[in-house]
Design an enzyme around this catalytic site. Sequence first.
Site, short mmCIF file in Angstrom:
data_model
loop_
_atom_site.label_atom_id
_atom_site.label_comp_id
_atom_site.label_asym_id
_atom_site.label_seq_id
_atom_site.Cartn_x
_atom_site.Cartn_y
_atom_site.Cartn_z
N HIS A 1 -28.82 16.34 -86.96
CA HIS A 1 -28.85 17.77 -87.28
C HIS A 1 -28.39 18.04 -88.71
CE1 HIS A 1 -29.57 18.22 -83.07
NE2 HIS A 1 -28.40 17.69 -82.76
N HIS B 1 -32.54 20.19 -79.57
CA HIS B 1 -32.81 18.85 -79.05
C HIS B 1 -34.17 18.81 -78.35
CE1 HIS B 1 -28.35 19.33 -78.91
NE2 HIS B 1 -28.43 18.21 -79.61
#
Length: 329
Positions: free
Chosen positions: A56, A216
């Site tokens: 991320h 995700h």
Amino acid sequence: MKRLVNNPEDIVEELIEGYTKAFDDVKVSELSGRVVARKNIDKDKVGIIIGGGSGHEPLFLGYVGEGFADACVIGHINTSPDPYAVYNAIKEVGSNKGVLLMYGNYTGDVLNFDMAQDMAIAEGYKVKSIQVTDDVVSAEDKDGRRGIAGDIFVMKIAASAADLGYEFDEVYELAQKANDLTASMGVALGAADDPRTGHEMFNLEQGQMEIGMGIHGEPGVRRGKIETLNEVVDEITDPLIKELDLKENDEVGVLINGLGATPYMDLFVMNKKLSEILEEKKIKVNRTFIGTCASTMNMPGQSITLIKLDEELKKLLNQPCDAPYFKIK
């Protein structure tokens, strides 16, 4: 896969090594190779530890720095950090006023951070946790929602309060307040490539988009043909305004976030449309942040985060900081 990798099992260690070689003010903790910390930690303020799975970037590594986080702990790709790494991060920060753990609300993170918190408390450390829950469409009940790009606003508010010398319970309460007043929603236009498998994380047909997908690849609220940017901004802004009960003369902070493969051109065009919506409703924008701030590796897509500001939160949001990927003068 449109990525160059070495051994996928080594990618997080290589990421950390490359990152810490790039920035002089951070280091890899001697207690754990999955902990990155400031070289000069002030032990006499509330300690701020952030973390979660890797993939991320620049979340979480990029927000360790002066006026922001004291340390971060990361797991493998989309995987929660090991509880012993979190425990070692608490020891590394070692604040005399207490340590606040901050992370997105995902089951693995909650379990592992809670385990580390219990271990540290048993040894006499003062520790509390904040789970960020800004993704408005991930659950009806706010306590069950995921944390996405709104992590950054909530963490920044807490870090500013800590930097200004607020007491432990005050920092915790302000972080909770910021979380309650932060809302995000996004759109995915494709999948990220997972270096562990060499394939896309999920399947999204060419020419399709998914509104509300998680970082995700968690399911959103609908799939459909890609629409114009203005139509998408209308669709994802309305739930944010309703969630925060924004009215005329309210003031907000704005974060336009790219998910990893979105051009800045598209992010600025998104901000143009969002600004028009807020201006029409006479909602004031205090500060705008635009960039790839919380990615899903190389996923095409983008999100909008709003935080509803009062005078206290406005002060804390604008407090100077100097982390590699978040700077305010």
